[in-house]
Design a protein around this motif. Structure first.
Motif, PDB file in Angstrom:
ATOM      1  N   LYS A  22     124.601  73.386  46.328  1.00  0.00           N
ATOM      2  CA  LYS A  22     124.378  72.311  45.349  1.00  0.00           C
ATOM      3  C   LYS A  22     122.965  71.735  45.463  1.00  0.00           C
ATOM      4  O   LYS A  22     122.472  71.114  44.520  1.00  0.00           O
ATOM      5  N   ARG A  23     122.333  71.944  46.633  1.00  0.00           N
ATOM      6  CA  ARG A  23     121.030  71.334  46.888  1.00  0.00           C
ATOM      7  C   ARG A  23     119.931  72.107  46.168  1.00  0.00           C
ATOM      8  O   ARG A  23     119.837  73.330  46.320  1.00  0.00           O
ATOM      9  N   PRO A  24     119.097  71.445  45.376  1.00  0.00           N
ATOM     10  CA  PRO A  24     118.017  72.146  44.669  1.00  0.00           C
ATOM     11  C   PRO A  24     116.932  72.615  45.620  1.00  0.00           C
ATOM     12  O   PRO A  24     116.746  72.051  46.706  1.00  0.00           O
ATOM     13  N   VAL A  25     116.226  73.648  45.209  1.00  0.00           N
ATOM     14  CA  VAL A  25     115.111  74.180  45.986  1.00  0.00           C
ATOM     15  C   VAL A  25     113.853  73.397  45.654  1.00  0.00           C
ATOM     16  O   VAL A  25     113.513  73.216  44.481  1.00  0.00           O
ATOM     17  N   GLU A  26     113.162  72.912  46.683  1.00  0.00           N
ATOM     18  CA  GLU A  26     111.930  72.140  46.465  1.00  0.00           C
ATOM     19  C   GLU A  26     110.758  73.093  46.311  1.00  0.00           C
ATOM     20  O   GLU A  26     110.523  73.961  47.157  1.00  0.00           O
ATOM     21  N   LEU A  31     125.825  67.996  38.453  1.00  0.00           N
ATOM     22  CA  LEU A  31     125.580  68.538  39.787  1.00  0.00           C
ATOM     23  C   LEU A  31     124.141  68.268  40.234  1.00  0.00           C
ATOM     24  O   LEU A  31     123.905  67.707  41.301  1.00  0.00           O
ATOM     25  N   TYR A  32     123.191  68.689  39.428  1.00  0.00           N
ATOM     26  CA  TYR A  32     121.788  68.434  39.752  1.00  0.00           C
ATOM     27  C   TYR A  32     121.490  66.943  39.685  1.00  0.00           C
ATOM     28  O   TYR A  32     120.767  66.401  40.516  1.00  0.00           O
ATOM     29  N   GLY A  33     122.061  66.281  38.695  1.00  0.00           N
ATOM     30  CA  GLY A  33     121.919  64.832  38.586  1.00  0.00           C
ATOM     31  C   GLY A  33     120.922  64.399  37.528  1.00  0.00           C
ATOM     32  O   GLY A  33     119.807  64.923  37.472  1.00  0.00           O
ATOM     33  N   VAL A  34     121.351  63.444  36.695  1.00  0.00           N
ATOM     34  CA  VAL A  34     120.491  62.957  35.624  1.00  0.00           C
ATOM     35  C   VAL A  34     119.261  62.245  36.186  1.00  0.00           C
ATOM     36  O   VAL A  34     118.160  62.362  35.646  1.00  0.00           O
TER      37      VAL A  34
END
Length: 460
Positions: A445-449, A348-351
């Motif tokens: 799904k979008r990470p927090v910056e 989900l976050y991505g490698v």
């Protein structure tokens, strides 16, 4: 929650070791209490292991000491009638909680100092026990048995499950321990080096401990004129019956017993520190004003709560509850939890994004081997292990005792309370996020910056 379940039974096992240590210290001028069959707790079936006549249903002094003196499980009919709390055992477990409290009450400032003792002392004792073990008759056969692979056993799923459990309990992934302790590191700390060193030392320590155990098992097989397969037991039986039994036959048995159980206690305390530190660090960081400022009181209340929950494990039938908590508390849930962590980060976050985060810390991107492991090998392997664990959960309980159906249901309820936290939080985030269902899924799904040291921006 997994750490709390673990604290409810793991500290009881350390309490058993404290009981043995006190019994060993009380025997300084005489012999160990599990040496002979002349004690009040022994049965007519008790037969010393050196006896030339071994009856069909004979039991050894060490076995009867553990089951009839330490646990007194003969006074219980199982989980349906566990009996009252055994005061001496409850007191030993309370002593363990007191040690844990004074190691954790100041956070890493106190735990870090204690770990210097609890982490290094076992190595000293292991080397001493190894030096003694290899000089025993039959030790060579035991070590040969240990180093000879039996490839056909790789077809047994239980072997893989046991191996995974060993890694999880010794290295600590999924328990929050590594996250809690690493949160105190500087941003540019070399986590790559730390991961390699920690995991390598962990595996080498287990490998070294194997020599210590199997040299003694070979000695016991020699003394009893049995094969090693017939001597060894799993779980508590190996630590509290077979090894003390071997120690009782050695010259200077009281000394060997004292240092062996001191090693067990320090090893156990080292493990329980990590799990409970993860709980206290997470909650104190989340609520710094309410809990962080009153850490000493919070740790005391938390440990008192866990101790009260652990008291049923100090009853005469507590050993059955210990096994149940071991399997259905952390045993099954930890596999699913670590799979969820691996899948969440890598799928989900991505490698690629994760690799960039590592690069911002180390200055270089992780190699292809690590990215392949994170993306495919680890998540799939963990998922397969979890499925096999669920299918063979009752076999993991082991022993001759047949657990009632209601206890299995309670066990699944415990597993459910931990595993369900992940989907429940997912549903909660979905409900509080505005927009259509598709937009909600896309948003959560979008990470927090967030900004990180050096002016960079890292996705967290």
């Amino acid at each position: 929650m997994i750490d709390i379940y673990m604290g409810m039974y793991y500290n009881t096992i350390i309490g058993w070791a404290v009981y043995y240590l006190i019994a060993s210290l009380a025997s300084v001028s005489s012999v160990l209490p599990w040496t002979s069959c002349d004690n009040e707790w022994n049965t007519p079936l008790c037969t010393p292991i050196t006896s030339p006549q071994i009856f069909l249903n004979a039991s050894t002094p060490a076995k009867e000491f553990f089951e009839r003196s330490v646990l007194e499980q003969h006074k219980s009919n199982g989980l349906d009638d566990m009996g009252p709390i055994k005061p001496s055992l409850a007191l030993c477990v309370f002593g363990v909680f007191v040690l844990v409290y004074f190691s954790l009450w100041k956070g890493v400032r106190s735990a870090g100092k204690v770990v210097w003792v609890t982490a290094l002392a076992p190595y000293v004792v292991l080397l001493i026990l190894l030096a003694r073990g290899v000089t025993l008759p039959g030790a060579t056969e035991g070590i040969r048995y240990y180093l000879t692979p039996e490839w056909h056993k790789l077809q047994n799923s239980k072997v893989w499950i046991d191996a995974a459990s060993q890694i999880f309990f010794s290295l600590g992934p999924g328990f929050g321990t590594l996250l809690a302790l690493s949160s105190y590191n500087k941003f540019n700390n070399n986590c790559y080096r730390d991961a390699l060193i920690t995991s390598s030392i962990n595996c080498l320590t287990s490998f070294l401990a194997g020599f210590v155990i199997f040299s003694v098992l070979g000695y016991m097989a020699h003394v009893q004129n049995k094969s090693i397969e017939d001597v060894g037991l799993e779980g508590p039986g190996l630590v509290f019956i077979v090894y003390p039994e071997a120690i009782a036959t050695m010259t200077g048995s009281v000394f060997w017993a004292i240092i062996f159980f001191l090693m067990l206690i320090t090893l156990g305390l080292d493990s329980t520190f990590g799990g409970l530190e993860a709980v206290t660090t997470a909650l104190c960081d989340e609520y710094p004003r309410v809990l962080g400022r009153h850490r000493e009181i919070f740790v005391a209340v938390l440990l008192l709560f866990i101790y009260i929950c652990a008291l049923p494990t100090t009853t005469y039938g507590g050993v059955y509850l210990v096994d149940l908590l071991n399997v259905y508390g952390p045993g099954l849930a930890i596999l699913f939890l670590v799979f969820a962590e691996a899948a969440g980060v890598c799928w989900l976050y991505g490698v690629d994004r994760f690799s960039e985060d590592v690069k911002s810390m180390l200055g270089h991107t992780p190699g292809l081997f690590w990215r392949v492991c994170w993306t495919y090998i680890s998540p799939v392997f963990l998922l397969v292990l979890f499925v096999f664990s669920v299918l063979s959960h009752e076999e993991m309980l082991g022993g001759e005792y047949t657990y009632p159906r209601w206890s299995i249901a309670v066990g699944w309820l415990m597993t459910g309370t931990t595993v369900s936290c992940i989907p429940i939080y997912f549903i909660y985030k979905l409900l509080i996020t505005p927009g259509t269902c598709y937009n909600r899924l896309k948003t959560i799904k979008r990470p927090v910056e967030r900004s990180v040291p050096g002016g960079d921006v890292s996705a967290l």
